[in-house]
Scaffold this active site. Sequence first.
Site, mmCIF file in Angstrom:
data_model
loop_
_atom_site.group_PDB
_atom_site.id
_atom_site.type_symbol
_atom_site.label_atom_id
_atom_site.label_comp_id
_atom_site.label_asym_id
_atom_site.label_seq_id
_atom_site.Cartn_x
_atom_site.Cartn_y
_atom_site.Cartn_z
ATOM 1 N N HIS A 5 98.894 101.076 27.120
ATOM 2 C CA HIS A 5 99.054 100.473 28.441
ATOM 3 C C HIS A 5 97.750 99.952 29.041
ATOM 4 O O HIS A 5 97.788 99.243 30.047
ATOM 5 C CB HIS A 5 99.666 101.501 29.399
ATOM 6 C CG HIS A 5 100.859 102.197 28.843
ATOM 7 N ND1 HIS A 5 100.781 103.456 28.279
ATOM 8 C CD2 HIS A 5 102.144 101.794 28.699
ATOM 9 C CE1 HIS A 5 101.984 103.798 27.836
ATOM 10 N NE2 HIS A 5 102.827 102.818 28.081
ATOM 11 N N GLY A 21 99.218 100.274 44.541
ATOM 12 C CA GLY A 21 100.383 100.045 43.706
ATOM 13 C C GLY A 21 100.404 98.650 43.119
ATOM 14 O O GLY A 21 100.688 98.445 41.939
ATOM 15 N N ARG A 25 96.789 93.545 44.794
ATOM 16 C CA ARG A 25 95.930 94.207 45.781
ATOM 17 C C ARG A 25 94.661 94.721 45.118
ATOM 18 O O ARG A 25 93.584 94.699 45.713
ATOM 19 C CB ARG A 25 96.685 95.341 46.478
ATOM 20 C CG ARG A 25 96.032 95.786 47.787
ATOM 21 C CD ARG A 25 96.844 96.860 48.486
ATOM 22 N NE ARG A 25 98.195 96.388 48.744
ATOM 23 C CZ ARG A 25 99.217 97.192 48.999
ATOM 24 N NH1 ARG A 25 99.042 98.505 49.012
ATOM 25 N NH2 ARG A 25 100.408 96.698 49.236
ATOM 26 N N ARG A 44 100.334 94.034 30.592
ATOM 27 C CA ARG A 44 101.467 93.974 31.523
ATOM 28 C C ARG A 44 101.062 93.476 32.914
ATOM 29 O O ARG A 44 101.737 93.751 33.909
ATOM 30 C CB ARG A 44 102.165 95.340 31.645
ATOM 31 C CG ARG A 44 102.792 95.838 30.351
ATOM 32 C CD ARG A 44 103.326 97.254 30.495
ATOM 33 N NE ARG A 44 103.931 97.730 29.249
ATOM 34 C CZ ARG A 44 105.236 97.853 29.051
ATOM 35 N NH1 ARG A 44 106.091 97.552 30.013
ATOM 36 N NH2 ARG A 44 105.694 98.294 27.894
ATOM 37 N N ARG A 88 94.623 107.196 45.408
ATOM 38 C CA ARG A 88 95.712 106.248 45.629
ATOM 39 C C ARG A 88 95.542 105.627 47.003
ATOM 40 O O ARG A 88 95.311 106.332 47.999
ATOM 41 C CB ARG A 88 97.065 106.956 45.521
ATOM 42 C CG ARG A 88 98.206 106.124 46.110
ATOM 43 C CD ARG A 88 99.575 106.572 45.684
ATOM 44 N NE ARG A 88 100.614 106.142 46.611
ATOM 45 C CZ ARG A 88 100.982 104.880 46.847
ATOM 46 N NH1 ARG A 88 100.378 103.889 46.220
ATOM 47 N NH2 ARG A 88 101.932 104.600 47.724
ATOM 48 N N ILE A 89 95.628 104.308 47.077
ATOM 49 C CA ILE A 89 95.569 103.610 48.363
ATOM 50 C C ILE A 89 96.810 102.731 48.437
ATOM 51 O O ILE A 89 96.898 101.711 47.768
ATOM 52 C CB ILE A 89 94.269 102.798 48.536
ATOM 53 C CG1 ILE A 89 93.933 101.971 47.287
ATOM 54 C CG2 ILE A 89 93.115 103.721 48.869
ATOM 55 C CD1 ILE A 89 92.742 101.064 47.479
ATOM 56 N N GLY A 90 97.779 103.161 49.230
ATOM 57 C CA GLY A 90 99.068 102.501 49.209
ATOM 58 C C GLY A 90 99.644 102.258 50.581
ATOM 59 O O GLY A 90 99.016 102.510 51.613
ATOM 60 N N SER A 91 100.865 101.767 50.577
ATOM 61 C CA SER A 91 101.607 101.539 51.815
ATOM 62 C C SER A 91 102.684 102.606 51.955
ATOM 63 O O SER A 91 103.096 103.229 50.973
ATOM 64 C CB SER A 91 102.224 100.147 51.825
ATOM 65 O OG SER A 91 103.075 99.972 50.707
ATOM 66 N N GLU A 181 106.501 107.286 50.615
ATOM 67 C CA GLU A 181 105.942 106.408 49.586
ATOM 68 C C GLU A 181 106.540 106.851 48.268
ATOM 69 O O GLU A 181 107.511 107.606 48.254
ATOM 70 C CB GLU A 181 104.416 106.428 49.619
ATOM 71 C CG GLU A 181 103.798 107.830 49.589
ATOM 72 C CD GLU A 181 103.575 108.348 48.185
ATOM 73 O OE1 GLU A 181 102.835 107.729 47.415
ATOM 74 O OE2 GLU A 181 104.150 109.411 47.848
ATOM 75 N N GLU A 183 104.589 107.502 44.981
ATOM 76 C CA GLU A 183 103.707 107.773 43.846
ATOM 77 C C GLU A 183 102.898 109.067 43.892
ATOM 78 O O GLU A 183 102.555 109.625 42.850
ATOM 79 C CB GLU A 183 102.710 106.602 43.671
ATOM 80 C CG GLU A 183 103.307 105.325 43.136
ATOM 81 C CD GLU A 183 103.960 104.465 44.203
ATOM 82 O OE1 GLU A 183 104.880 103.690 43.864
ATOM 83 O OE2 GLU A 183 103.563 104.573 45.382
ATOM 84 N N ASP A 206 105.648 99.796 57.496
ATOM 85 C CA ASP A 206 106.912 99.605 58.208
ATOM 86 C C ASP A 206 107.300 100.929 58.845
ATOM 87 O O ASP A 206 106.769 101.981 58.483
ATOM 88 C CB ASP A 206 108.010 99.104 57.267
ATOM 89 C CG ASP A 206 108.245 100.044 56.096
ATOM 90 O OD1 ASP A 206 109.204 100.838 56.169
ATOM 91 O OD2 ASP A 206 107.486 99.999 55.111
ATOM 92 N N ARG A 219 100.368 93.210 53.676
ATOM 93 C CA ARG A 219 100.073 94.467 52.983
ATOM 94 C C ARG A 219 98.936 94.279 51.975
ATOM 95 O O ARG A 219 98.116 95.167 51.789
ATOM 96 C CB ARG A 219 101.323 94.998 52.286
ATOM 97 C CG ARG A 219 102.393 95.484 53.242
ATOM 98 C CD ARG A 219 103.474 96.273 52.525
ATOM 99 N NE ARG A 219 104.252 95.461 51.611
ATOM 100 C CZ ARG A 219 105.305 94.737 51.963
ATOM 101 N NH1 ARG A 219 105.677 94.682 53.232
ATOM 102 N NH2 ARG A 219 105.978 94.051 51.060
#
Length: 237
Positions: A5, A21, A25, A44, A88-91, A181, A183, A206, A219
Amino acid sequence: MSTAHINANKGDIAKVVLMPGDPLRAKFIAETFLKDVKQVNDVRNMFAYTGTYNGKEVSVMGSGMGQPSIGIYSYELYTQYDVEAIIRIGSAGSYVESAKLYDVVIADSAYSESSFAKVAFNMDEDVLLPSSKLNDKLKASAEKLGVDMHEERVHSSDVFYRDSGVTWQQIVEDHKVACVEMESFALFANAQKLGKQAACLLTISDSFVTEEVTTSEERQNSFTAMMKVALDTATTF
């Protein structure tokens, strides 16, 4: 070396990796904040980049959506590329009125109905913790940069669409979570199993309470406070 991967070479990835994610980004963060940037993965289209921030080497790589995806990438980063810490930096979607659009949340724990930790490592817990040492570093960076953060338990859901009869209000009541979230539970499981560090910073994209939403472009490009806190923390290693 490479995995199924990740086609980066040994040494191409820094000891600290920021993981949004969305691979776009990751591209935005690398192009906006890092110097001497090199793209080190494109398998990928899960883009990964390594560069420097304030003179320290840091990598940023997309994780994809959901626990199986971040589970694969974080496990390989920890075991094959000698990564020590993943942020991890996410929404996230807010479950509570106090967490408003664009607010930053640092996870002090992650609740999940997922079988990920049980199947992967025979862990029976449905609440997993981040690395306290890494969380302390993130909170210190946030204070230095003047970024207010909510410290909350997050809900790591395996599903985006739910029609099981269990409402989000019930999940909040039963498990004391502030946002959702998809993950961090898997990331925390991998880190715990492998003796590594992991943390999760989220920006509210949101709200279930007010039904406000942000666009995908917002985002991707507007969560800079969270990004700067993570990048500053990466320089402390």
